[in-house]
Design a protein around this motif. Structure first.
Motif, PDB file in Angstrom:
ATOM      1  N   TYR A  99      53.210  52.776  51.879  1.00 21.75           N
ATOM      2  CA  TYR A  99      52.121  53.348  52.662  1.00 21.75           C
ATOM      3  C   TYR A  99      52.339  53.114  54.159  1.00 21.75           C
ATOM      4  O   TYR A  99      52.170  54.018  54.979  1.00 21.75           O
ATOM      5  N   ARG A 100      52.723  51.905  54.511  1.00 21.04           N
ATOM      6  CA  ARG A 100      52.958  51.584  55.923  1.00 21.04           C
ATOM      7  C   ARG A 100      54.152  52.366  56.455  1.00 21.04           C
ATOM      8  O   ARG A 100      54.141  52.854  57.589  1.00 21.04           O
TER       9      ARG A 100
ATOM     10  N   SER B 196      53.500  37.439  40.415  1.00 21.19           N
ATOM     11  CA  SER B 196      54.579  36.555  40.851  1.00 21.19           C
ATOM     12  C   SER B 196      54.896  36.710  42.334  1.00 21.19           C
ATOM     13  O   SER B 196      55.610  35.885  42.904  1.00 21.19           O
ATOM     14  N   HIS B 197      54.389  37.774  42.950  1.00 21.79           N
ATOM     15  CA  HIS B 197      54.706  38.045  44.353  1.00 21.79           C
ATOM     16  C   HIS B 197      53.438  38.343  45.140  1.00 21.79           C
ATOM     17  O   HIS B 197      53.417  39.187  46.030  1.00 21.79           O
ATOM     18  N   ILE B 198      52.373  37.630  44.812  1.00 30.09           N
ATOM     19  CA  ILE B 198      51.075  37.894  45.427  1.00 30.09           C
ATOM     20  C   ILE B 198      51.097  37.693  46.936  1.00 30.09           C
ATOM     21  O   ILE B 198      50.439  38.407  47.683  1.00 30.09           O
ATOM     22  N   TRP B 199      51.899  36.728  47.409  1.00 28.49           N
ATOM     23  CA  TRP B 199      51.929  36.460  48.851  1.00 28.49           C
ATOM     24  C   TRP B 199      52.574  37.603  49.606  1.00 28.49           C
ATOM     25  O   TRP B 199      52.157  37.926  50.732  1.00 28.49           O
ATOM     26  N   ALA B 200      53.567  38.236  49.018  1.00 26.84           N
ATOM     27  CA  ALA B 200      54.190  39.392  49.672  1.00 26.84           C
ATOM     28  C   ALA B 200      53.187  40.529  49.796  1.00 26.84           C
ATOM     29  O   ALA B 200      53.138  41.224  50.828  1.00 26.84           O
ATOM     30  N   LEU B 201      52.363  40.716  48.783  1.00 25.97           N
ATOM     31  CA  LEU B 201      51.364  41.770  48.816  1.00 25.97           C
ATOM     32  C   LEU B 201      50.267  41.452  49.835  1.00 25.97           C
ATOM     33  O   LEU B 201      49.795  42.351  50.548  1.00 25.97           O
ATOM     34  N   LEU B 202      49.876  40.193  49.916  1.00 20.90           N
ATOM     35  CA  LEU B 202      48.852  39.804  50.891  1.00 20.90           C
ATOM     36  C   LEU B 202      49.374  39.936  52.321  1.00 20.90           C
ATOM     37  O   LEU B 202      48.638  40.370  53.223  1.00 20.90           O
ATOM     38  N   ARG B 203      50.637  39.592  52.534  1.00 22.07           N
ATOM     39  CA  ARG B 203      51.227  39.746  53.872  1.00 22.07           C
ATOM     40  C   ARG B 203      51.238  41.205  54.301  1.00 22.07           C
ATOM     41  O   ARG B 203      51.094  41.507  55.483  1.00 22.07           O
ATOM     42  N   GLU B 204      51.387  42.090  53.327  1.00 19.52           N
ATOM     43  CA  GLU B 204      51.414  43.506  53.656  1.00 19.52           C
ATOM     44  C   GLU B 204      50.068  43.981  54.209  1.00 19.52           C
ATOM     45  O   GLU B 204      50.020  44.875  55.057  1.00 19.52           O
ATOM     46  N   LEU B 205      48.968  43.386  53.762  1.00 14.23           N
ATOM     47  CA  LEU B 205      47.655  43.747  54.307  1.00 14.23           C
ATOM     48  C   LEU B 205      47.608  43.486  55.808  1.00 14.23           C
ATOM     49  O   LEU B 205      47.072  44.296  56.578  1.00 14.23           O
TER      50      LEU B 205
END
Length: 199
Positions: A147-148, A172-181
């Motif tokens: 999206y970005r 398993s990769h929740i932090w990568a998804l949160l960083r994307e926000l």
């Protein structure tokens, strides 16, 4: 003071939400999961990421991007690939790593273009336009990042679709998804607040 802090937190949170809704809402139609639905383009742009995780294991984000890039070449949706990533040293070269992985899977090296200065998403897209001279492309990355990528591409005047690579288990990769926000929020700031409008 507490009221001021409270309102700052509320405003910051609201701004993050607005930016994310804007980016996702304005680009979702360009997110393609089935390669047969792609219009096709001369070039595909693969966004780099580390080949290995911190623990030394293979990075599934990397593996799935390479696999999707290979698929586009094999099906004729693109004629060549620009492999764009960062290079910190002779030991860390995202573009070179993607090239080696693709060649090992039977892709001819003469259809692979290495862009070793794609340190940020916006830099990869600017170089696609300004250095390599393309204004139409297919982007290859995971959906959360797509999206970005499309949002930035549109702001740079590029015509693009994004073929999404498989996303590893989100838990398993929740932090990568949160960083994307936060990265989406920064993209809005970079493009519409800090930009000098020269792009």
């Amino acid at each position: 003071m507490l009221k001021t802090i409270k309102w700052l937190v509320i405003c910051t949170f609201s701004f993050i939400v607005i930016c994310n809704v804007w980016i996702v809402g304005s680009t979702h139609q360009g997110i393609i999961t089935d390669s047969r639905a792609l219009i096709g383009a001369e070039v595909g742009l693969v966004f780099g990421t580390s080949q290995h995780q911190v623990n030394g294991e293979s990075n599934p984000f990397f593996d799935h991007r390479v696999e999707s890039a290979k698929q586009l070449l094999k099906t004729g949706k693109v004629e060549r690939l620009i492999l764009s990533g960062s290079k910190d040293s002779i030991y860390y070269d995202e573009a070179e790593a993607m090239k080696k992985a693709l060649v090992n899977q039977g892709i001819e090296s003469d259809v692979l273009v290495l862009d070793k200065y794609g340190n940020r998403t916006i830099e990869s897209l600017e170089r696609l336009r300004d250095v390599y001279g393309y204004n139409q492309c297919i982007l290859i990355t995971q959906e959360y990042h797509a999206y970005r990528c499309l949002f930035i591409a549109k702001s740079l005047g590029l015509q693009a679709q994004c073929f999404v690579a498989e996303t590893p288990d989100k838990k398993s990769h929740i932090w990568a998804l949160l960083r994307e926000l936060l990265a989406r929020t920064k993209a809005v700031i970079d493009l519409y607040i800090l930009s000098d409008n020269d792009s």
